[in-house]
Design an enzyme around this catalytic site. Structure first.
Site, short mmCIF file in Angstrom:
data_model
loop_
_atom_site.label_atom_id
_atom_site.label_comp_id
_atom_site.label_asym_id
_atom_site.label_seq_id
_atom_site.Cartn_x
_atom_site.Cartn_y
_atom_site.Cartn_z
N ASP A 93 0.86 -1.19 0.00
CA ASP A 93 0.00 0.00 0.00
C ASP A 93 0.89 1.24 0.00
OD1 ASP A 93 -2.12 1.73 0.20
OD2 ASP A 93 -2.92 0.90 2.05
N ASP A 132 -3.66 7.24 -3.41
CA ASP A 132 -3.61 6.08 -2.51
C ASP A 132 -3.97 4.85 -3.35
OD1 ASP A 132 -3.86 4.26 -0.45
OD2 ASP A 132 -5.44 5.33 0.61
N HIS A 162 -12.52 5.23 1.02
CA HIS A 162 -12.74 6.52 1.68
C HIS A 162 -12.55 7.67 0.72
CE1 HIS A 162 -8.29 6.60 1.66
NE2 HIS A 162 -8.40 5.32 2.00
N HIS A 191 -7.81 10.02 4.79
CA HIS A 191 -9.15 9.49 5.04
C HIS A 191 -10.10 10.66 5.30
CE1 HIS A 191 -8.54 5.00 5.65
NE2 HIS A 191 -7.35 5.47 5.33
N GLU A 230 -10.96 0.89 -2.27
CA GLU A 230 -10.12 -0.24 -1.87
C GLU A 230 -10.99 -1.35 -1.31
OE1 GLU A 230 -7.41 0.38 1.45
OE2 GLU A 230 -8.55 2.15 2.07
N GLU A 263 -6.46 -1.48 -4.63
CA GLU A 263 -7.00 -0.13 -4.39
C GLU A 263 -6.63 0.80 -5.54
OE1 GLU A 263 -6.80 3.16 -0.76
OE2 GLU A 263 -5.21 1.68 -0.97
#
Length: 423
Positions: free
Chosen positions: A196, A207, A276, A284, A309, A404
């Site tokens: 990640d 992200d 998110h 987030h 994700e 993700e």
């Protein structure tokens, strides 16, 4: 690294005396040679070839700053997807196209900064996918990725850099593990590792995550989670309801099963993890994108961007805190609490200066020269100023996977900014 930055030129060699001479006079003189047969006196003029510049390419490991590869500052667009159903009109709407032009030209260069971060992510992760092999330490893998991000994004304080610690969660650990100093864990050929990575440019965060498994028995698990993430991306859009996106993700995820060690394991969505929204310097945001069916009627809105994700598991499909903590972040709007510990005040100043509201890990504190900071760090956590994020574990013996992507809800269509040739 030097060779990757070197530009070479090709062209005619200089004359012996160091001066450039025009050969056209010689050619004209030859054309007038008396007695020469017709056509033989004339020599064909040779055109000078323009000097060619060797196109810059990314080095291995990645160390070439992206501004050198894209000197005009225009970074690649991500994958474009049309909106579904009631929003299909947006593709051809003159009003929506006008709004998009305005968004493209905003003073903060939001779209370009997101694409800049996305291209850094693509280049570093694709190199990492080729590089990572069983037998490597977690620290080596983290350093390889993070050194690449710092170099390619051309790290510049809080203007550009790593958005959060590189997650390298193994097996039943689904998220929030990165090695602390002294970590001795070695990647095994039976491990399933979630990678990640977060990159930001001027606080615009990309992200994106993928999973590596070297035992093909777990290929169906990775396929399930990747398909579930693609479902979430497809179902997302302006006015899409978050609970309905979760239902579609769950349906895709739980249509798969894994056969390992002579047993059949249904793949489950991890119900207490979610995607998110993303905001400026805030990984987030306030909106969560579930990966199971919920009654959440909250809608996605134009101009927002999200990390879609999904996590799949062969275990119970629910995670709990477990293991030594490595991830921390200062609360986005920290409470005003009087700090009596001098060490805690000093550490908070360091966190504000180097990370702001972006997550960090203990290795990052080590890197900038902090030492003996655990007591002060725990005090900041106890005061509610910093939040700790321990590793998240499903049942021991189970396997978890993650994929993700970051998506941008443009006025005319959605852009999967982190999409690449690899996934």
């Amino acid at each position: 690294m030097g060779d990757a930055l070197k530009e070479t030129e090709t062209g005619p060699p200089p004359s012996v005396d160091g001066e450039d001479h025009d050969d056209s006079e010689k050619e004209d003189a030859a054309a007038d040679v008396p007695g020469a047969p017709a056509g033989e006196g004339k020599k064909k003029k040779k055109k000078r070839k323009p000097a060619k510049k060797k196109k810059l390419a990314q080095s291995d490991p990645p160390r070439v700053g992206l501004s050198k590869l894209f000197p005009d500052g225009n970074y690649p667009e991500g994958e474009l997807q049309e909106y579904k159903d009631d929003n299909a009109w947006r593709t051809t709407s003159e009003e929506a196209r006008y709004l998009e032009r305005m968004a493209m030209e905003d003073e903060e260069q939001t779209y370009e900064n997101i694409r800049h971060a996305a291209e850094v992510h693509r280049q570093v992760r694709q190199a990492a996918r080729k590089h990572i092999r069983p037998g490597m330490s977690m620290t080596h893998i983290a350093d390889y990725i993070e050194d690449g991000v710092r170099a390619v994004v051309e790290e510049n304080g809080l203007q550009a850099g790593i958005a959060f610690p590189t997650g390298l969660s193994l097996n039943h650990c689904a998220a929030h593990y990165t090695p602390n100093a002294g970590d001795t864990i070695i990647l095994g050929d039976k491990d399933v590792m979630k990678v990640d990575i977060g990159v930001h440019v001027k606080g615009r965060i990309v992200d994106s995550a993928f999973t590596l498994a070297f035992d093909h028995a777990y290929d169906p698990l990775l396929e399930a989670v990747r398909a579930a993430t693609d479902t979430g991306v497809r179902e997302s859009g302006i006015d899409a309801r978050l609970g309905e996106i979760g239902a579609a993700i769950q349906e895709t995820m739980e249509s798969y099963e894994v056969e390992a060690d002579g047993k059949i394991y249904p793949v489950k969505s991890i119900e207490n993890l979610s995607g998110h929204s993303i905001e400026l310097y805030r990984t987030h945001g306030p909106k969560s994108v579930p990966m199971v069916r919920t009654n959440d009627q909250t809608k996605m809105e134009e101009g927002e961007y999200f990390a879609i994700e999904t996590f799949g598991s062969t275990g119970r499909g629910r995670v709990v805190d477990g293991g030594e903590c490595s991830h921390y972040a200062r609360v986005f709007d920290p409470p005003r609490v009087p700090l009596r510990l001098t060490s805690a005040k000093a550490l908070l100043n360091t966190i504000n200066k180097n990370f702001g509201s972006l997550p960090f890990c203990r290795r990052y504190l080590d890197r900038i020269g902090e030492s003996k900071y655990l007591f002060a760090l725990n005090h900041l956590v106890a005061q509610g100023i910093v939040r700790d994020y321990p590793p998240l574990w499903d049942a021991r013996g189970s396997m978890t996977a993650q994929f993700e992507h970051t998506i941008l809800l443009r006025p005319t269509r959605k852009e999967v900014v982190s999409r690449g040739d690899d996934f």
